[in-house]
Write an enzyme that holds these catalytic residues in place. Structure first.
Site, PDB file in Angstrom:
ATOM      1  N   ASP A 479      31.996  42.725  45.793  1.00 45.12           N
ATOM      2  CA  ASP A 479      31.159  41.578  46.167  1.00 45.12           C
ATOM      3  C   ASP A 479      29.734  42.024  46.518  1.00 45.12           C
ATOM      4  OD1 ASP A 479      30.568  38.960  46.791  1.00 45.12           O
ATOM      5  OD2 ASP A 479      32.063  38.756  48.374  1.00 45.12           O
ATOM      6  N   ASP A 549      31.841  30.376  44.017  1.00 48.09           N
ATOM      7  CA  ASP A 549      32.546  30.103  45.276  1.00 48.09           C
ATOM      8  C   ASP A 549      32.991  28.650  45.345  1.00 48.09           C
ATOM      9  OD1 ASP A 549      32.684  32.531  46.491  1.00 48.09           O
ATOM     10  OD2 ASP A 549      30.805  32.322  47.590  1.00 48.09           O
TER      11      ASP A 549
END
Ligand code: DGJ
Length: 729
Positions: A479, A549
């Site tokens: 990430d 997301d």
């Protein structure tokens, strides 16, 4: 032979069965461009169209030809400063302060195959016969500067790749102020620029705008390729649609600040350029040093956008992605992030994993919060050791227990970051990116590590490796959660500060090369607050990306549809999450959520222990259904059938390469009372064969499905979907 040089005409012809790309040596020694598009058999006479034409109030570049006006000539890697006032492909500043350069043809080399780009991701070949390449060396005598333009044409794809390498052959330093990967000039055409733009949570909307006189540009200055603009653009005709018309695609294999720009001049001519963003970029090219630009993948389609996308999908799937998972089906995973956020311990994770095993999920991914003292986002990035208070027995124990349940174990990292509240920062505050003596802007309470530094790169390689060596970890989610601000490195000299962003990404690429080589069995998924770095550069190292997301099924229709313009479905992580959805508070059925997510790499991202028995049964059926269809989804040909950007419905399909299996999905956003009837015409089937819909047993002709189409049943609810699965009989 895909590349020919016709000496008597000074013409290079790059060609395969589908396309031609034609370069011409101009009479001033520079490189001109004659044509790019559908295959032309004989290009030797094309230079008759490049007429010298006198124009008022212009300057001419050779004394005896007042029509030799560079502004009006199609050029291949243009400079600024002679008689072309369009933006150039490169710009230098010599020691004496001059910005004038004149790169003239010196020599060329044609060779089978394709070279790798040192330190940079790029498409590749496995056999030399798959492609042919051309290196054209240009030279500026006064600067003693060489630029090698590299072109590769693939045999089986209507695709050409381009990059440039600068070599300072002299004794004096040169400042490279702009070093784009490519430039291509078109005649006067009514092009529109198609771009993939968005924001966090709504990545890659498809946007089109006409080119007016002046500049039409997209870029990123955010450090990474960004949620806001993807490093991709296409030039399309106003009437180009998914299945009709010409499209010229440009996709940059790069993950940092980039720029793509179409400039239309006063003669209507269009110059398309792409590469590293020249804004806040300057590279000090010392004597005898080289600078290599990233690669642009240029894709031509005369059958609309869908064909352009399929070209990218196939090339990227087969010759950009590497390693074990290139052709391997991806496991169905469950990720605990939206199920627990930071609030978990070993017992909770094992309880969730047991529920996942019950429904035949294959991989459990432990997300953020397992390390240092991280119980929220205020601390610990950089401290890559397990938090034994939360996870007694550590990752070894957890992985073992999860393996015992029959699941693989995967782990989240955010290795490029540093929290001010971390042991690492207390020890090495100088490792953060920062502008000397200025306060750093925080984002999500964190700073970025200065990956231009070798010691930082090594720290990341070793700290991630030591975790991966200790426990049985089959998957890594990599990430990266903030934009770059206060660009500055405490290690770089003043004159090199504007190299930081490019040096950062070269550092990251080195780290990724090293880690993926050390752990070839691990499946890597890249992520940047969802899809903030969904680009070909990252795909080279990690075969899949967390698409967004935003896991809401309705929003995902657009996100996955837009992403598919360039990126293959096998690269898109797509999860079923809880309702009301955490990003938009919308409640959609489990069926709709699955019907959308199952058109990507399926995962679940919720606490399955909170589902009732009936829901668990549904999920188990979904997981097993996906296992049946996933080869088709992950490796079939993708067709966009109805755009969610244009109305209340969306539709798409997959057709297997051998045309035996077909999966089609239709989605309705809002229900209407007493609606009109909808039909869906499929694409890419075998028109001479019959297909059986495997759920209802009904038989259809391939030609019937493509020409008459499927009648959509009356969908009475908001957010509803219908999926068909056909098998050739
Ligand atoms: C951003 C990612 O996109 C999410 O999926 C999750 O991993 C969080 N970061 C964790 O901090």
């Amino acid at each position: 032979m895909f590349i020919k040089f016709f000496k008597e005409h000074d013409i290079f012809h790059l060609q395969n069965d589908q396309i031609s790309y034609v370069i011409k040596l101009l009479k001033n020694g520079q490189l001109g461009h004659l044509y790019w598009g559908k295959k032309i058999r004989d290009v030797q006479r094309l230079d008759r169209y490049q007429l010298s034409q006198h124009r008022p109030y212009e300057a001419y570049a050779v004394k005896d030809d007042t029509g030799f006006i560079l502004e009006n000539i199609a050029r291949e890697y243009p400079s600024f400063g002679q008689s072309d006032f369009r933006e150039p492909a490169y710009q230098i500043e010599a020691k004496a302060g001059s910005i004038i350069s004149d790169l003239k043809y010196k020599e060329h080399q044609i060779y089978a195959g394709k070279k790798r780009l040192k330190g940079l991701p790029a498409t590749y070949v496995e056999q030399k016969e798959e492609a042919e390449s051309l290196d054209i060396t240009l030279y500026d005598e006064i600067l003693d500067l060489e630029v090698i333009l590299t072109y590769t044409i693939f045999k089986d794809y209507p695709i050409i790749t381009r990059s440039a390498c600068f070599k300072n052959k002299g004794e004096k330093n040169i400042n490279l102020k702009r070093a784009l990967s490519m430039s291509v000039d078109f005649e006067n055409r009514d092009f529109e620029l198609l771009q993939l733009s968005g924001a966090w949570g709504r990545e890659r909307d498809i946007i089109r705008r006409p080119l007016e006189q002046g500049m039409t540009k997209i870029d990123s200055k955010r450090g990474g390729s960004s949620h806001q603009q993807n490093p991709f653009a296409a030039l399309v005709e106003p009437d180009t649609n998914e299945y009709y018309g010409e499209a010229y695609g440009f996709s940059l294999v790069y993950s940092a600040n980039f720029m793509a720009q179409a400039e239309r001049n006063h003669y209507g001519k269009i110059r398309m350029t792409m590469g590293i963003n020249p804004f806040n970029f300057n590279w000090l090219l010392e004597a005898k040093e080289s600078f290599q630009t990233p690669e642009v993948v240029m894709n031509y389609s005369d059958q609309g956008l869908n064909k352009m996308s399929q070209n990218y999908h196939q090339l990227y799937q087969n010759r950009l992605v590497r390693g074990k998972y290139r052709q391997k089906e991806r496991p169905v995973l469950i990720n605990n992030w939206e199920g627990t956020y930071f609030d978990f311990d070993t017992d909770k994770i094992l309880e969730m994993a047991a529920a996942a095993a019950e429904v035949d999920i294959e991989l459990f991914v432990l997300d953020d919060g397992w390390f240092g003292k991280r119980n929220d986002d205020t601390s610990s990035l950089g401290d890559w050791y397990v938090n034994e208070d939360k996870l007694p027995g550590g990752l070894e124990y957890l992985a073992q227990e999860i393996n015992k349940l029959g699941l693989y174990f995967g782990l989240w990292f955010e290795p490029e970051m540093i929290s001010p509240n971390s042991d690492l920062y207390r020890k090495h505050p100088e490792w953060a990116i920062q502008a000397k003596d200025r306060e750093s802007s925080l984002s999500r309470q964190q700073l970025i590590l200065d990956l231009s530094r070798r010691d930082v790169q090594n720290y990341i390689i070793e700290s991630v490796s030591s975790i991966l060596e200790k426990a049985d970890i089959s998957y890594v989610k990599w990430d990266m959660n903030r934009p770059m601000t206060e660009y500055g490195s405490l290690e770089l000299k003043a004159e090199r500060q504007q190299e930081l962003n490019h040096r950062y990404i070269l550092g990251l690429y080195r780290v990724l090369e090293e880690i993926t080589a050390r752990f070839p069995e691990v499946l890597f998924e890249s992520c940047a607050g969802g899809g903030g770095r969904f680009d070909p550069g990252m795909l080279y190292y990690m075969p899949q990306t967390w698409t967004s997301d935003d896991t809401d099924a309705v929003e995902r229709l657009k996100i996955q549809y837009g992403t598919s313009v360039v990126y293959p479905p096998s690269s898109m992580g797509a999860h079923v999450s809880a309702v009301p959805n955490h990003q938009v508070e919308r409640s959609t059925s489990l069926k709709m959520r699955y019907d959308v997510a199952s058109f990507g790499n399926l995962g679940y991202e919720l606490d399955l222990t909170e589902l009732n028995k009936d829901q668990i049964k549904v999920v188990k059926n979904q997981v097993n259904n996906y296992k049946e269809i996933r080869t088709l989804v992950q490796f079939g040909d993708f067709y966009r059938l109805q755009s969610p950007f244009e109305g209340n419905f969306a539709a798409w399909s997959y057709v297997a390469r051998d045309k035996k299996d077909v999966l089609a999905g239709f989605y309705q956003v809002l229900a209407a009372p007493n609606p009109r009837e909808e039909k869906l015409k499929l694409k890419g089937l075998d028109t001479n064969s019959n297909y059986k819909e495997i759920n209802c047993g009904e038989i259809y002709g391939g030609d019937e499905l493509m020409n008459y189409g499927l009648k959509i049943p009356y969908l009475k609810e908001d957010f509803s979907s219908k999926v068909w699965c056909f098998r050739k009989i």
